[in-house]
Scaffold this motif. Structure first.
Motif, PDB file in Angstrom:
ATOM      1  N   UNK A 258       0.829  -1.210   0.000  1.00  0.00           N
ATOM      2  CA  UNK A 258       0.000   0.000   0.000  1.00  0.00           C
ATOM      3  C   UNK A 258       0.864   1.261   0.000  1.00  0.00           C
ATOM      4  N   UNK A 259       1.911   1.264   0.840  1.00  0.00           N
ATOM      5  CA  UNK A 259       2.770   2.447   0.918  1.00  0.00           C
ATOM      6  C   UNK A 259       3.456   2.710  -0.427  1.00  0.00           C
ATOM      7  N   UNK A 260       3.999   1.676  -1.030  1.00  0.00           N
ATOM      8  CA  UNK A 260       4.697   1.840  -2.311  1.00  0.00           C
ATOM      9  C   UNK A 260       3.731   2.272  -3.406  1.00  0.00           C
ATOM     10  N   UNK A 261       2.542   1.672  -3.444  1.00  0.00           N
ATOM     11  CA  UNK A 261       1.559   2.034  -4.469  1.00  0.00           C
ATOM     12  C   UNK A 261       1.179   3.504  -4.362  1.00  0.00           C
ATOM     13  N   UNK A 262       0.928   3.969  -3.127  1.00  0.00           N
ATOM     14  CA  UNK A 262       0.565   5.377  -2.934  1.00  0.00           C
ATOM     15  C   UNK A 262       1.699   6.306  -3.366  1.00  0.00           C
ATOM     16  N   UNK A 263       2.933   5.966  -3.008  1.00  0.00           N
ATOM     17  CA  UNK A 263       4.068   6.821  -3.375  1.00  0.00           C
ATOM     18  C   UNK A 263       4.256   6.864  -4.892  1.00  0.00           C
ATOM     19  N   UNK A 264       4.106   5.733  -5.562  1.00  0.00           N
ATOM     20  CA  UNK A 264       4.253   5.702  -7.019  1.00  0.00           C
ATOM     21  C   UNK A 264       3.218   6.596  -7.693  1.00  0.00           C
ATOM     22  N   UNK A 265       1.992   6.537  -7.216  1.00  0.00           N
ATOM     23  CA  UNK A 265       0.948   7.377  -7.807  1.00  0.00           C
ATOM     24  C   UNK A 265       1.219   8.851  -7.541  1.00  0.00           C
ATOM     25  N   UNK A 266       1.742   9.166  -6.347  1.00  0.00           N
ATOM     26  CA  UNK A 266       2.104  10.547  -6.031  1.00  0.00           C
ATOM     27  C   UNK A 266       3.207  11.053  -6.957  1.00  0.00           C
ATOM     28  N   UNK A 267       4.086  10.152  -7.385  1.00  0.00           N
ATOM     29  CA  UNK A 267       5.199  10.536  -8.242  1.00  0.00           C
ATOM     30  C   UNK A 267       4.860  10.470  -9.732  1.00  0.00           C
ATOM     31  N   UNK A 268       3.586  10.330 -10.034  1.00  0.00           N
ATOM     32  CA  UNK A 268       3.180  10.442 -11.432  1.00  0.00           C
ATOM     33  C   UNK A 268       2.964   9.142 -12.169  1.00  0.00           C
ATOM     34  N   UNK A 269       2.931   8.011 -11.455  1.00  0.00           N
ATOM     35  CA  UNK A 269       2.667   6.743 -12.134  1.00  0.00           C
ATOM     36  C   UNK A 269       1.284   6.777 -12.789  1.00  0.00           C
ATOM     37  N   UNK A 270       1.194   6.240 -13.997  1.00  0.00           N
ATOM     38  CA  UNK A 270      -0.083   6.208 -14.718  1.00  0.00           C
ATOM     39  C   UNK A 270      -0.977   5.076 -14.204  1.00  0.00           C
ATOM     40  N   UNK A 271      -0.360   3.993 -13.783  1.00  0.00           N
ATOM     41  CA  UNK A 271      -1.117   2.884 -13.200  1.00  0.00           C
ATOM     42  C   UNK A 271      -0.172   2.029 -12.366  1.00  0.00           C
ATOM     43  N   UNK A 272      -0.734   1.321 -11.383  1.00  0.00           N
ATOM     44  CA  UNK A 272       0.036   0.418 -10.530  1.00  0.00           C
ATOM     45  C   UNK A 272      -0.721  -0.906 -10.452  1.00  0.00           C
ATOM     46  N   UNK A 273      -0.061  -1.984 -10.826  1.00  0.00           N
ATOM     47  CA  UNK A 273      -0.671  -3.307 -10.810  1.00  0.00           C
ATOM     48  C   UNK A 273       0.107  -4.207  -9.855  1.00  0.00           C
TER      49      UNK A 273
END
Length: 312
Positions: free
Chosen positions: A16-31
Motif C-alpha cells: 500500500x505504501x509503495x503504491x501510494x508513493x508511485x501514484x504521487x510521483x506520477x505513475x499512470x497505473x500500478x498493478x
C-alpha cells in the motif's frame, strides 16, 4: 506515444505504501500481482465482499506504467526508502508501444461453448454454430460473460435440466446472462434481480441485443419493485431459482430465495468455493434436499428440490 513499464518484487507489508508513493510521483497505473502467477507457485486468493483477506501473496510483484521521460532512478530510490532497504530493488524495465487496446482486449474473449446447443459469443465474433442457441454477450458493467467457472456451471445446469414452460428467478443477475439463457432455453417467464442499478442497465442492454421481448423477461433491483414497475409478480413463486453470488450472501438470502421457490421447484446456487459447500448445504437443507451437482476449478454448484410439504 510509448511508455515505460517498471516491474519489481515487494513484500506484502509495503504494497500500500509503495503504491501510494508511485501514484504521487506520477505513475499512470500500478498493478500488484502474484509473483508466482502462471507457475506451480501461484497462490489463489479468495474473499467475501466487505471482509478482509485472511492472507496475501507470499511473493508479490508490482508493475507500474510510467511516462517515457520518468526518472526511474528516483522512483527506485523512493521504493528502497519505503522498504527500508539500503540497496535499490531488482527490477525489469520495458518500453510499451502504443497499441489498439480495444482490439487487444477483444482478442481475450473468444466464443465459449457451453454445450452442443448453447454458445456465448462476443458481438465482434462470427457465430461458430448458427444452428445453436447463441447468446451475444460482451464484457461490460456487470459480472457474467461465461468465462468464469461459476457462470459456466449455472449455464450447464440450465441447459441440462430446465424444462420448457418453467418460470425462473435469477437472483443476482449481473449481466443477465443466466436469465437470457433461461428464456432462450424455453422458460415461460424469467425475472432477473440485482441490487446494482448498473447490472440492471447491462441486463436490459444484453436482453435487447439478444432480441428478448419484455413480455416474458424483466429485470428489477428488488422483487418488491416488480409490481410498481408494472411487471407483476403473479407468476411467483418460481419453478426454478438460480443464484450465482457468493457463499455469505447466499446463506443470508436463504429464506428469501426459498420463499420465492415453489414446493417441488429447483434451487441452483453457485459462487461457492469447495471449502464453503458444506456450510451452504446445511443452511438450505432446512427447505430442500441439496447436493453438490458439479465442480470446476475449486468452485461448486449446489442444486436441490424443495420439499412439496414446504410451503412458500
Amino acid at each position: 506515444m510509448p511508455w515505460l513499464s517498471l516491474t519489481f518484487g515487494i513484500g506484502s507489508d509495503h504494497i500500500d505504501w509503495v503504491s501510494d508513493r508511485l501514484l504521487e510521483q506520477g505513475a499512470l497505473s500500478v498493478d500488484v500481482h502474484d509473483a508466482g502467477e502462471g507457475t506451480s507457485k501461484e497462490q489463489p486468493l479468495f474473499g467475501e465482499p466487505g471482509m478482509p483477506l485472511e492472507q496475501f501473496w507470499q511473493q508479490a510483484e508490482v508493475t507500474v506504467l510510467l511516462e517515457e521521460n520518468a526518472n526511474v532512478d528516483e522512483i527506485l530510490r523512493a521504493i528502497a526508502e519505503i522498504t527500508g532497504s539500503s540497496v535499490l530493488p531488482e527490477y525489469r524495465l520495458a518500453r510499451v508501444m502504443e497499441q489498439d487496446w480495444v482490439r487487444l482486449t477483444q482478442a481475450q474473449f473468444d466464443p465459449i461453448r457451453i454445450s452442443s446447443r448453447l454458445w456465448i459469443v462476443p458481438s465482434w465474433h462470427e457465430l461458430p454454430d448458427s444452428s445453436a442457441i447463441n447468446l451475444r454477450l460482451d464484457p461490460g458493467l456487470a459480472f457474467g460473460t461465461g468465462s468464469h467457472p461459476t457462470t459456466r456451471l449455472c449455464l450447464t445446469w440450465l441447459d441440462q435440466f430446465l424444462h420448457p414452460g418453467d418460470s425462473v428467478l435469477d437472483y443476482g443477475c449481473g449481466s443477465g446472462i443466466l436469465a437470457i439463457a433461461a428464456l432462450k432455453l424455453g422458460a415461460a417467464r424469467v425475472t432477473g434481480v440485482d441490487i446494482d442499478p448498473n447490472a440492471i442497465t447491462a441486463s436490459l442492454d444484453n436482453a435487447r441485443n439478444n432480441f428478448c421481448g419484455t413480455d416474458r423477461l424483466s429485470f428489477a433491483t428488488a422483487l418488491s419493485s416488480l409490481d410498481s414497475e408494472g411487471s407483476g409478480t403473479e407468476w411467483l413463486p418460481a419453478t426454478v431459482v438460480v443464484a450465482n453470488i457468493l457463499a455469505n450472501p447466499l446463506i443470508m438470502l436463504a429464506p428469501v430465495l426459498m420463499k420465492a421457490l415453489q414446493p417441488g421447484g429447483h434451487i441452483v446456487l453457485s459462487g461457492i468455493l469447495d471449502t464453503q459447500a458444506d456450510e451452504v448445504l446445511q443452511v438450505y437443507s432446512e427447505w430442500a434436499d441439496m447436493h453438490i451437482a458439479a465442480r470446476e476449478q475449486g468452485w461448486v454448484l449446489l442444486a436441490g428440490q424443495k420439499s412439496v410439504d414446504n410451503k412458500p
